[in-house]
Enzyme design. Structure first.
Site, short mmCIF file in Angstrom:
data_model
loop_
_atom_site.label_atom_id
_atom_site.label_comp_id
_atom_site.label_asym_id
_atom_site.label_seq_id
_atom_site.Cartn_x
_atom_site.Cartn_y
_atom_site.Cartn_z
N GLY A 318 0.80 -1.22 0.00
CA GLY A 318 0.00 0.00 0.00
C GLY A 318 0.83 1.27 0.00
N CYS A 438 3.43 0.56 12.73
CA CYS A 438 2.02 0.70 13.08
C CYS A 438 1.85 0.25 14.53
CB CYS A 438 1.14 -0.13 12.15
SG CYS A 438 -0.62 0.21 12.38
#
Length: 509
Positions: A318, A438
């Protein structure tokens, strides 16, 4: 007497003939077991509840990811619209909150959750979520869940499910929380109430203080807000990849503009796979925080034209796809690396539209820890989106909080440090490295960066905050004390992404 013959007789007459008339209080109570005789009760659960149960079993038996298993189950069972939304909330909400529900079920059942058959326990959890976490009338939650139990667990288990849910329905959520947290120390009680493993609660508390998002005197209030945000289902965020799609295309499909990313849009419902641009990989599902990291790295000034950028560990692709489009705008080329052929194939599929459009991207397979030695002083910009515990994405991955343990952190931080060392080595003097996770866990963020700076005196850390601008170009607030950036679900409505900006100096110091 057959079931059909019994169905033709008046229920009260039948019970009076046997001398077992139900008391009036039981007949009128909404907590009664059922207003129907056994012959009239549902023999199977409704399809939406069955799909939710199937997804829970896949997650717990096969380590499936709920956000992948659920869409397939809905398609396979031809469930859509409100029923699909109900099934999704039932499954995702149960997975998020089963830490709390298990404590309640233990009280109601009089035994430990581990002593209950796992398939039966999942059925009870679904019932508990309907009773305590959804706007489902108590009689419907109990009767439909018992019907599901008959179908998937058997008649004997259905009686146990019914008895436990009757006990659960006797108290409100607030009353149960008070009961199951009584006598626990504050952080342990908060962990139970908000259904997080206690080690994660402690790690998040430390991260709030360490990043400057909360002072010690108000951290517990801020922590509660964060835990609540983790349990609040996030909208689907989309990215229109530059030169491949436009935000207007996404808005035409019912999305609304992102307030943080100039290429982002928000969907509050529906299937993003139904959007043509998403199917074509010209657009994609991508959290705003993830978009902001790529935009920040792309905007950092580095001397020289026709630069070469590297995404060191790019899967599933992504950020790489967005970086490739941003690199093309600067007449630069992105090199993409992944550790296995399987994950490299995922990156290729994610970047299909970019590759077909003629955007120059070089994709390869290899261990990112080796690239520093193999290609020293080569790249102008390097992204290290390091493997991590994923504590920053708990609101999007309902089962994730139960799949990691505190013992996982040490191995991950070792890997993160090795990848960052390699990234520094493969960066040319004057170039920059973006280190991202993350996860807000300080062991995976500031500690990894601090250790790398000790090992590499030729590297300095720059303030990353000026490169985080919203969709209007204004500075995003509440990014922490710096020089790194920490995003938060409860402050920015993004995943809790961390980003540190390092620059390799032209000469050793």
């Amino acid at each position: 007497m057959s079931d059909s013959e019994q169905s033709g007789r008046n229920h009260d007459e039948y019970r009076n003939a046997k001398g077992r008339q139900r008391p009036q209080a039981r007949r009128t109570s909404d907590r009664a077991r059922s207003e129907q005789r056994p012959a009239e009760r549902r023999r199977s659960g409704d399809p939406a509840r069955r799909v939710a149960w199937d997804v829970l079993r896949q997650v717990h038996d096969n380590d499936a990811y709920a956000n992948i298993a659920m869409p397939k189950a809905l398609r396979d069972n031809r469930i859509s619209g409100r029923d699909a939304a109900f099934a999704s909330e039932l499954a995702y909400g149960t997975l998020r909150m089963h830490g709390l529900y298990d404590r309640i079920i233990e009280h109601a059942a009089g035994r430990g959750a581990s002593q209950i058959d796992p398939a039966v326990l999942d059925t009870i959890r679904l019932g508990a979520h309907q009773l305590l976490g959804m706007r489902v009338p108590s009689h419907a939650a109990a009767s439909e869940t018992v019907a599901l139990a008959r179908e998937v667990n058997g008649a004997g288990a259905a009686g146990f499910v019914n008895a436990v849910l009757r006990r659960v329905s006797e108290r409100t959520r607030e009353e149960w929380v008070a009961e199951v947290t009584a006598g626990r120390e504050p952080l342990a009680a908060l962990a139970v109430e908000h259904s997080h493993p206690e080690w994660i609660v402690r790690a998040l508390r430390g991260a709030l203080i360490g990043s400057g998002a909360a002072a010690a005197e108000n951290v517990d209030a801020e922590l509660r807000r964060l835990l609540e945000a983790d349990n609040d289902p996030a909208d689907v965020m989309l990215v229109a990849r530059p030169h491949l799609a436009t935000v207007e295309e996404l808005l035409d499909e019912g999305a609304t503009p992102s307030r943080l990313s100039p290429f982002g849009a928000r969907m509050s419902g529906g299937d993003p796979g139904a959007i043509r641009a998403v199917r074509d990989t010209r657009a994609a599902v991508q959290d705003e925080g993830s978009q902001l990291l790529a935009l920040a790295l792309a905007s950092v000034p580095v001397e020289g034209d026709q630069q070469e950028w590297l995404d060191l560990c790019a899967g599933p692709g992504g950020k790489a796809a967005l970086l490739a489009c941003l690199a093309a705008e600067q007449d630069s080329v992105l090199f993409v690396n992944e550790v296995s052929e399987h994950r490299t194939d995922l990156v290729r599929r994610t970047m299909a539209a970019a590759l077909q459009s003629g955007i120059e991207v070089m994709i390869g397979t290899g261990d990112g820890r080796d690239l520093g030695a193999e290609e020293p002083d080569t790249y102008d910009k390097v992204l290290v989106d390091a493997p991590c515990t994923g504590l920053g994405a708990l609101r999007r991955r309902p089962e994730a909080r139960w799949r990691k343990s505190a013992s996982d952190v040490a191995g991950l931080t070792t890997l993160q440090g090795e990848l960052l060392d390699s990234a520094i080595a493969t960066t040319r003097p004057g170039g920059v490295i973006g280190y991202a996770t993350c996860s807000p866990h300080t062991a995976e963020t500031t500690a990894v960066v601090a250790d790398a700076l000790k090992r590499h005196p030729e590297v300095i850390q720059e303030d990353a905050r000026p490169y985080f601008k919203d969709a209007t170009g204004k500075q995003i607030p509440d990014l922490g004390d710096g020089p790194g950036v920490q995003l938060w679900p409860h402050l920015h409505d993004t995943d809790a992404m961390f980003f540190a900006l390092l620059r390799k100096q032209s000469t050793s110091v």
